[in-house]
Design an enzyme around this catalytic site. Structure first.
Site, PDB file in Angstrom:
ATOM      1  N   GLY A   9      -4.512  -4.881 -19.471  1.00  0.00           N
ATOM      2  CA  GLY A   9      -3.534  -5.060 -18.378  1.00  0.00           C
ATOM      3  C   GLY A   9      -3.881  -6.289 -17.573  1.00  0.00           C
ATOM      4  O   GLY A   9      -4.771  -6.242 -16.723  1.00  0.00           O
ATOM      5  N   VAL A  12      -0.545  -8.775 -12.290  1.00  0.00           N
ATOM      6  CA  VAL A  12      -1.080  -9.226 -10.991  1.00  0.00           C
ATOM      7  C   VAL A  12      -2.292  -8.391 -10.594  1.00  0.00           C
ATOM      8  O   VAL A  12      -3.362  -8.921 -10.267  1.00  0.00           O
ATOM      9  CB  VAL A  12       0.016  -9.125  -9.900  1.00  0.00           C
ATOM     10  CG1 VAL A  12      -0.572  -9.287  -8.509  1.00  0.00           C
ATOM     11  CG2 VAL A  12       1.101 -10.148 -10.176  1.00  0.00           C
ATOM     12  N   ASN A  32      -5.082  -8.685 -24.660  1.00  0.00           N
ATOM     13  CA  ASN A  32      -3.656  -8.916 -24.424  1.00  0.00           C
ATOM     14  C   ASN A  32      -3.082  -9.461 -25.714  1.00  0.00           C
ATOM     15  O   ASN A  32      -3.731 -10.274 -26.376  1.00  0.00           O
ATOM     16  CB  ASN A  32      -3.432  -9.919 -23.272  1.00  0.00           C
ATOM     17  CG  ASN A  32      -1.976  -9.908 -22.826  1.00  0.00           C
ATOM     18  OD1 ASN A  32      -1.120 -10.434 -23.528  1.00  0.00           O
ATOM     19  ND2 ASN A  32      -1.698  -9.292 -21.694  1.00  0.00           N
ATOM     20  N   SER A 126      -5.501   1.065  -4.068  1.00  0.00           N
ATOM     21  CA  SER A 126      -4.512   0.679  -3.066  1.00  0.00           C
ATOM     22  C   SER A 126      -4.897  -0.610  -2.364  1.00  0.00           C
ATOM     23  O   SER A 126      -6.057  -0.834  -2.063  1.00  0.00           O
ATOM     24  CB  SER A 126      -4.368   1.776  -2.014  1.00  0.00           C
ATOM     25  OG  SER A 126      -3.453   1.340  -1.016  1.00  0.00           O
ATOM     26  N   GLY A 127      -3.881  -1.440  -2.132  1.00  0.00           N
ATOM     27  CA  GLY A 127      -4.104  -2.663  -1.368  1.00  0.00           C
ATOM     28  C   GLY A 127      -3.347  -3.834  -1.932  1.00  0.00           C
ATOM     29  O   GLY A 127      -3.450  -4.943  -1.434  1.00  0.00           O
ATOM     30  N   GLY A 128      -2.562  -3.578  -3.002  1.00  0.00           N
ATOM     31  CA  GLY A 128      -1.752  -4.648  -3.568  1.00  0.00           C
ATOM     32  C   GLY A 128      -2.634  -5.753  -4.149  1.00  0.00           C
ATOM     33  O   GLY A 128      -3.843  -5.581  -4.379  1.00  0.00           O
ATOM     34  N   LYS A 179      -3.998   9.161  -4.057  1.00  0.00           N
ATOM     35  CA  LYS A 179      -3.264   7.886  -3.986  1.00  0.00           C
ATOM     36  C   LYS A 179      -1.766   8.159  -3.811  1.00  0.00           C
ATOM     37  O   LYS A 179      -1.077   7.465  -3.047  1.00  0.00           O
ATOM     38  CB  LYS A 179      -3.505   7.075  -5.251  1.00  0.00           C
ATOM     39  CG  LYS A 179      -2.657   5.801  -5.385  1.00  0.00           C
ATOM     40  CD  LYS A 179      -2.828   4.828  -4.244  1.00  0.00           C
ATOM     41  CE  LYS A 179      -2.189   3.483  -4.486  1.00  0.00           C
ATOM     42  NZ  LYS A 179      -0.737   3.437  -4.564  1.00  0.00           N
ATOM     43  N   HIS A 182      -1.178   9.058  -0.321  1.00  0.00           N
ATOM     44  CA  HIS A 182      -1.280   7.784   0.440  1.00  0.00           C
ATOM     45  C   HIS A 182       0.071   7.084   0.428  1.00  0.00           C
ATOM     46  O   HIS A 182       0.574   6.617   1.447  1.00  0.00           O
ATOM     47  CB  HIS A 182      -2.351   6.896  -0.206  1.00  0.00           C
ATOM     48  CG  HIS A 182      -2.278   5.448   0.194  1.00  0.00           C
ATOM     49  ND1 HIS A 182      -1.364   4.572  -0.370  1.00  0.00           N
ATOM     50  CD2 HIS A 182      -2.971   4.739   1.103  1.00  0.00           C
ATOM     51  CE1 HIS A 182      -1.509   3.373   0.175  1.00  0.00           C
ATOM     52  NE2 HIS A 182      -2.471   3.446   1.079  1.00  0.00           N
ATOM     53  N   ASN A 183       0.712   7.032  -0.726  1.00  0.00           N
ATOM     54  CA  ASN A 183       2.000   6.333  -0.839  1.00  0.00           C
ATOM     55  C   ASN A 183       3.107   7.058  -0.090  1.00  0.00           C
ATOM     56  O   ASN A 183       3.987   6.426   0.486  1.00  0.00           O
ATOM     57  CB  ASN A 183       2.379   6.138  -2.305  1.00  0.00           C
ATOM     58  CG  ASN A 183       1.683   4.933  -2.896  1.00  0.00           C
ATOM     59  OD1 ASN A 183       0.504   4.715  -2.652  1.00  0.00           O
ATOM     60  ND2 ASN A 183       2.414   4.127  -3.629  1.00  0.00           N
ATOM     61  N   GLU A 186       2.608   6.072   3.334  1.00  0.00           N
ATOM     62  CA  GLU A 186       3.013   4.645   3.402  1.00  0.00           C
ATOM     63  C   GLU A 186       4.519   4.529   3.590  1.00  0.00           C
ATOM     64  O   GLU A 186       5.001   3.761   4.419  1.00  0.00           O
ATOM     65  CB  GLU A 186       2.581   3.976   2.095  1.00  0.00           C
ATOM     66  CG  GLU A 186       3.068   2.569   1.855  1.00  0.00           C
ATOM     67  CD  GLU A 186       2.746   2.110   0.427  1.00  0.00           C
ATOM     68  OE1 GLU A 186       1.555   2.080   0.082  1.00  0.00           O
ATOM     69  OE2 GLU A 186       3.681   1.781  -0.330  1.00  0.00           O
ATOM     70  N   ARG A 281      15.572   5.421   2.059  1.00  0.00           N
ATOM     71  CA  ARG A 281      15.722   4.394   1.019  1.00  0.00           C
ATOM     72  C   ARG A 281      16.913   4.748   0.122  1.00  0.00           C
ATOM     73  O   ARG A 281      17.717   3.891  -0.236  1.00  0.00           O
ATOM     74  CB  ARG A 281      14.456   4.295   0.163  1.00  0.00           C
ATOM     75  CG  ARG A 281      13.239   3.831   0.957  1.00  0.00           C
ATOM     76  CD  ARG A 281      12.141   3.357   0.034  1.00  0.00           C
ATOM     77  NE  ARG A 281      10.893   3.080   0.735  1.00  0.00           N
ATOM     78  CZ  ARG A 281       9.858   2.478   0.147  1.00  0.00           C
ATOM     79  NH1 ARG A 281       9.930   2.083  -1.120  1.00  0.00           N
ATOM     80  NH2 ARG A 281       8.750   2.268   0.823  1.00  0.00           N
ATOM     81  N   HIS A 444      18.183  40.835  -1.272  1.00  0.00           N
ATOM     82  CA  HIS A 444      16.827  40.312  -1.463  1.00  0.00           C
ATOM     83  C   HIS A 444      15.810  40.992  -0.560  1.00  0.00           C
ATOM     84  O   HIS A 444      14.659  40.586  -0.524  1.00  0.00           O
ATOM     85  CB  HIS A 444      16.840  38.786  -1.205  1.00  0.00           C
ATOM     86  CG  HIS A 444      17.632  38.042  -2.235  1.00  0.00           C
ATOM     87  ND1 HIS A 444      17.262  37.946  -3.555  1.00  0.00           N
ATOM     88  CD2 HIS A 444      18.801  37.380  -2.146  1.00  0.00           C
ATOM     89  CE1 HIS A 444      18.161  37.245  -4.233  1.00  0.00           C
ATOM     90  NE2 HIS A 444      19.120  36.892  -3.396  1.00  0.00           N
TER      91      HIS A 444
HETATM   92  C1  6PG Z   1      -0.642   0.262  -2.736  1.00  0.00           C
HETATM   93  C2  6PG Z   1       0.873   0.360  -2.863  1.00  0.00           C
HETATM   94  C3  6PG Z   1       1.345   0.210  -4.297  1.00  0.00           C
HETATM   95  C4  6PG Z   1       2.796   0.638  -4.430  1.00  0.00           C
HETATM   96  C5  6PG Z   1       3.717  -0.542  -4.557  1.00  0.00           C
HETATM   97  C6  6PG Z   1       5.151  -0.083  -4.832  1.00  0.00           C
HETATM   98  O1  6PG Z   1      -1.237   1.253  -2.304  1.00  0.00           O
HETATM   99  O2  6PG Z   1      -1.156  -0.826  -3.043  1.00  0.00           O
HETATM  100  O3  6PG Z   1       1.233   1.665  -2.402  1.00  0.00           O
HETATM  101  O4  6PG Z   1       0.529   1.028  -5.132  1.00  0.00           O
HETATM  102  O5  6PG Z   1       2.995   1.347  -5.579  1.00  0.00           O
HETATM  103  O6  6PG Z   1       3.632  -1.224  -3.364  1.00  0.00           O
HETATM  104  O7  6PG Z   1       5.521   0.895  -3.907  1.00  0.00           O
HETATM  105  P1  6PG Z   1       7.025   1.549  -3.952  1.00  0.00           P
HETATM  106  O8  6PG Z   1       6.859   2.958  -4.356  1.00  0.00           O
HETATM  107  O9  6PG Z   1       7.577   1.324  -2.574  1.00  0.00           O
HETATM  108  O10 6PG Z   1       7.818   0.760  -4.984  1.00  0.00           O
END
Ligand code: 6PG
Length: 463
Positions: A9, A12, A32, A126-128, A179, A182-183, A186, A281, A444
């Site tokens: 993988g 990015v 790859n 997590s952290g992009g 995780k 966490h999202n 987020e 959303r 019920h």
């Molecule tokens: C993280 C982010 C990341 C997330 C993307 C897309 O912790 O770095 O949460 O893992 O998956 O930013 O998030 P969406 O679900 O909004 O597309």
């Protein structure tokens, strides 16, 4: 530290975490199927990267026990690569899935690989891009014993705040579960910030003034990574235009927040703030709206009544933002608490707060505050200190939510958070009528106040 690690993988996240790992002295051996891709990525490394276009050659070139890191899209791509590796690896080798896999898939992968004595780690990262390169928050889940050199490397790669922002959790799926939650949090934090932005925008604040409001939160210990980037976003111009004002008003998602909600339903845990964020959303993409015009504010089907402005002070907004963020955090922690109970894991909230204190998207000053509360209480979620943090902001939140709604401004996460808190802190709720209705049309049965048994009432019989 590990001498080398296999990597599949080179997107990015994969490339950036590989650069982070290589910096720690571990050689990257990457697969790859594109030699061009390998050459392009390899140029960014200082002799710490070897690329392979043949997976079996890569496997033969890794010293045993092999450690292979996957950073590929979750779902079918991850599943097929793990199946492929399962036939190529030997006993004692380790597969580390660092994608955004759904936790139940990680449980399945771990069990399948265990039957071949191959070790598996489901690892939330997590952290992009920035986090992968310079220090993500890492959530490690496994039922296998982890080798010390791998643990040492993962700790070295993780963010520091100032301790390592890494958590080790029992269970093949636990890293990805935490995780996922966490999202979900987020999503709620992003939507709450957006609701504050929307209220200030309607109060004729300029983008700069809104950015200054968000920046002011740092002085009162209520800032976060998401709040900081929002200020940057508000200030970003292209010529005379603010780029934010040129972006269409709808949001996509890759489903991580949706999985949090679905899981909360499965576990029977209430998480309305997280649901409302995901639903916001969905609604933003609803073409069949009653709006006459999709532009912010003007020409919308319902006029925004300026009367709400009387309460939208920055103090009121900061307290409301804090309240909503804390509600979403508590809901997320309740999901983790239920998962931990069901799976007999005894996940510690202090570990979670330390894990999320740096590197991750929801890192914030609030998490440090909650860590201190957790250290001083033997039952964090029922602690008086935590409850007071919500209670002390209640009257302001009621004012902000009611004024927003009376002004035709939707604040889905803030209003869901308020309603959730009011219901859970009230000494009664009207669900006795739900019991009665279910018994009336479906027999019920109901449970009466003075008994534990369930009985059917003949509602149509007149005494
Ligand atoms: C993280 C982010 C990341 C997330 C993307 C897309 O912790 O770095 O949460 O893992 O998956 O930013 O998030 P969406 O679900 O909004 O597309």
């Amino acid at each position: 530290m590990l001498n080398e690690i296999g990597l599949i993988g080179l997107g990015v996240m994969g490339k950036n975490i590989a650069l982070n790992i290589a910096e720690k002295g571990t050689h990257i051996k990457a697969f790859n199927n594109s030699s061009e891709k390998i050459d392009a990525v390899g140029k960014e490394f200082d002799n710490t990267f070897t690329g392979f276009t043949d997976l079996e050659v890569l496997i033969d070139n890794l010293e045993r026990p092999r450690n292979i890191l996957l950073m590929i899209p979750s779902g079918e791509p991850t599943h097929s690569v793990i199946n492929l590796l399962a036939d190529l690896l030997d006993e004692g080798d380790v597969i580390i899935d660092a994608g955004n896999s759904f936790y139940l898939e990680s449980v399945s992968h771990g069990n399948i690989l265990s039957s071949k004595s191959i070790n598996f780690i489901g690892m939330g990262v997590s952290g992009g891009e920035e986090g992968a390169r310079h220090g993500p928050a890492i959530m490690v889940g496994s039922d296998n014993n982890l080798n010390d050199e791998l643990v040492e490397l993962l700790c070295a790669v993780s963010a520091k705040a100032p301790d390592d922002c890494i958590g080790f959790y029992k269970g093949f799926g636990s890293g990805h579960f935490i995780k996922m939650v966490h999202n979900g949090i987020e999503y709620a934090e992003m939507q709450l910030i957006t609701e504050a932005y929307y209220l200030l925008k309607h109060a004729e604040y300029s983008n700069i003034e809104i950015a200054e409001f968000f920046e002011s939160l740092k002085e009162i210990n209520q800032s976060s990574y998401l709040i900081e980037i929002t200020s940057d976003i508000l200030r970003k111009k292209d010529g005379n235009d603010y780029i934010l004002d040129l972006i269409k008003p709808f949001a996509n998602n890759k489903g991580t927040g949706k999985l949090t909600i679905e899981t909360s339903f499965e576990l029977g845990v209430s998480a309305p703030s997280i649901y409302a964020a995901y639903d916001a959303r969905v609604q933003s993409n609803a073409g069949d709206s009653w709006r006459e015009d999709k532009k912010l504010g003007e020409k919308s089907g319902l006029k925004v009544d300026p009367s709400y402005k009387r309460v939208i002070s920055e103090t009121y907004l900061s307290k409301s933002l804090y309240f909503g963020r804390l509600a979403a955090m508590v809901q997320g922690l309740k999901i983790i608490e239920k998962y931990s109970h069901v799976n007999k894991l005894s996940v510690s909230f202090s570990d979670i707060f330390k894990n999320w204190s740096g590197g991750c998207i929801i890192r914030s000053q609030m998490l440090r505050e909650l860590l201190e509360i957790d250290k001083q209480s033997d039952n964090f979620l029922n602690s008086e200190s935590l409850h007071n943090l919500l209670k002390e902001n209640l009257s302001v939140v009621k004012d902000v939510v009611s004024s927003s709604l009376l002004s035709n401004i939707s604040v889905p996460v803030l209003s869901s958070s308020l309603s959730w808190y009011l219901n859970l802190s009230s000494n009664s709720n009207p669900s006795n009528l739900i019991q009665a209705q279910r018994d009336y049309f479906g027999s019920h049965t109901v449970q009466l106040l003075d008994s534990e048994e369930y009985v059917h009432i003949d509602w149509r019989k007149n005494e």
